[in-house]
Motif scaffolding. Structure first.
Motif, PDB file in Angstrom:
ATOM      1  N   VAL A   5       0.836  -1.202   0.000  1.00 55.10           N
ATOM      2  CA  VAL A   5       0.000   0.000   0.000  1.00 55.10           C
ATOM      3  C   VAL A   5       0.871   1.252   0.000  1.00 55.10           C
ATOM      4  N   ASP A  39      -5.242   7.258   0.001  1.00 55.89           N
ATOM      5  CA  ASP A  39      -4.278   6.243   0.441  1.00 55.89           C
ATOM      6  C   ASP A  39      -4.694   5.650   1.782  1.00 55.89           C
ATOM      7  N   GLY A  42      -6.946   3.012   1.168  1.00 55.40           N
ATOM      8  CA  GLY A  42      -6.203   1.836   0.719  1.00 55.40           C
ATOM      9  C   GLY A  42      -5.625   1.034   1.873  1.00 55.40           C
ATOM     10  N   GLU A  45      -8.471  -0.812   3.601  1.00 52.99           N
ATOM     11  CA  GLU A  45      -8.943  -1.971   2.831  1.00 52.99           C
ATOM     12  C   GLU A  45      -7.967  -3.137   2.948  1.00 52.99           C
ATOM     13  N   ILE A 114      -2.612  -1.833  -3.510  1.00 54.29           N
ATOM     14  CA  ILE A 114      -3.767  -0.940  -3.389  1.00 54.29           C
ATOM     15  C   ILE A 114      -3.251   0.463  -3.118  1.00 54.29           C
ATOM     16  N   LEU A 115      -3.599   1.403  -3.985  1.00 52.83           N
ATOM     17  CA  LEU A 115      -3.175   2.784  -3.764  1.00 52.83           C
ATOM     18  C   LEU A 115      -4.320   3.733  -4.095  1.00 52.83           C
ATOM     19  N   GLY A 116      -4.233   4.945  -3.553  1.00 52.23           N
ATOM     20  CA  GLY A 116      -5.271   5.928  -3.811  1.00 52.23           C
ATOM     21  C   GLY A 116      -5.349   6.278  -5.282  1.00 52.23           C
ATOM     22  N   THR A 175      -6.819   0.921  -7.588  1.00 59.63           N
ATOM     23  CA  THR A 175      -6.810   2.270  -7.014  1.00 59.63           C
ATOM     24  C   THR A 175      -8.163   2.543  -6.369  1.00 59.63           C
ATOM     25  N   THR A 176      -8.139   3.195  -5.222  1.00 60.36           N
ATOM     26  CA  THR A 176      -9.330   3.326  -4.388  1.00 60.36           C
ATOM     27  C   THR A 176     -10.129   4.588  -4.671  1.00 60.36           C
TER      28      THR A 176
END
Length: 249
Positions: A5, A39, A42, A45, A114-116, A175-176
């Motif tokens: 992340v 982020d 992320g 999550e 998982i990233l913003g 991406t979130t």
């Protein structure tokens, strides 16, 4: 499965930013900084996936100045198991960040990143897509729901026409978006625990990445101030103003 992340240190979203007098950028002196909200979603999550047993380890990564350690400690207080800081005083642009994350991903071999979807300072919305292209991984942007299966991830993403659900082969980049979750409140005991978690520091040179900027900011300026509204006596006067002054009808 490891989940990576990336987290970015940005001006806190509650702060009204000020442009420098020479218009070279935004003034961040004595300004409250925090983790980019997308982020943070992320990290939340990834932590939830670990709590469900779908992930074994959550690794937070940040690229930037030494103070990014604070951002990583916040991520570890939310639930990340350890942190990696790529420390540099160079102003990092999305391509440079993607290159750094690619090297870290190849080293750590996560099953999911998982990233913003974007950072609230530059609003570039580029790093996730660039990283997916460099790694040759599947990608799903603007995720509002993530479900992991056997070697696949099902992602519901927000598009202009509503919602779209796609299935990706792992490893993948997600991406979130804002509606993916509501990040938890960070408690004092978890903040204290985060101080003892592992945090490794590298430089871009250690990773063999050139992070020199490729783009030059020419000028940063305030948006024009909005003029005051006016009251109109009736619909006819409103239509007249829309036609002849605003010229929108």
């Amino acid at each position: 499965m490891k989940v990576l992340v990336p987290v970015k240190r940005v001006v806190d979203y509650n702060v009204k930013v000020r442009v420098k007098s020479d218009q070279s950028g935004v003034d961040i002196a004595n300004v409250k900084m925090s983790m980019n909200p997308f982020d943070e979603i992320g990290v939340e999550e990834a932590t939830r996936l670990k709590e469900k047993g779908a992930a074994t380890e959550v690794i937070a990564v940040s690229c930037g100045v030494a103070q990014c350690q604070e951002t990583l400690r916040t991520a570890m207080a939310i639930g990340a198991d350890r942190g990696i800081l790529v420390q540099t005083d160079v102003e990092l642009q999305p391509l440079a960040v993607a290159k750094l994350l690619k090297v870290i991903a190849e080293k750590e071999q996560p099953g999911l990143i998982i990233l913003g979807k974007q950072a609230i300072d530059d609003d570039a919305n580029q790093t996730g897509q660039m990283l997916a292209a460099m790694l040759g991984w599947s990608q799903a942007t603007f995720a509002s729901k993530i479900e992991l299966g056997e070697g696949v991830a099902r992602v519901t993403r927000e598009v202009d026409g509503g919602l779209e659900t796609i299935e990706l082969k792992l490893p993948a980049i997600v991406t979130t978006d804002l509606r993916l979750n509501e990040p938890r409140y960070v408690t004092l005991p978890n903040i204290m625990k985060a101080k003892k978690k592992q945090l490794d520091t590298f430089s871009p040179e250690d990773l063999g990445v050139d992070v020199n900027p490729r783009l030059k900011t020419l000028k940063v300026s305030e948006p024009p101030s909005r003029s005051a509204g006016v009251k109109v006596p009736d619909v006819a006067a409103l239509i007249d103003k829309l036609k002849n002054e605003a010229k929108v009808v």
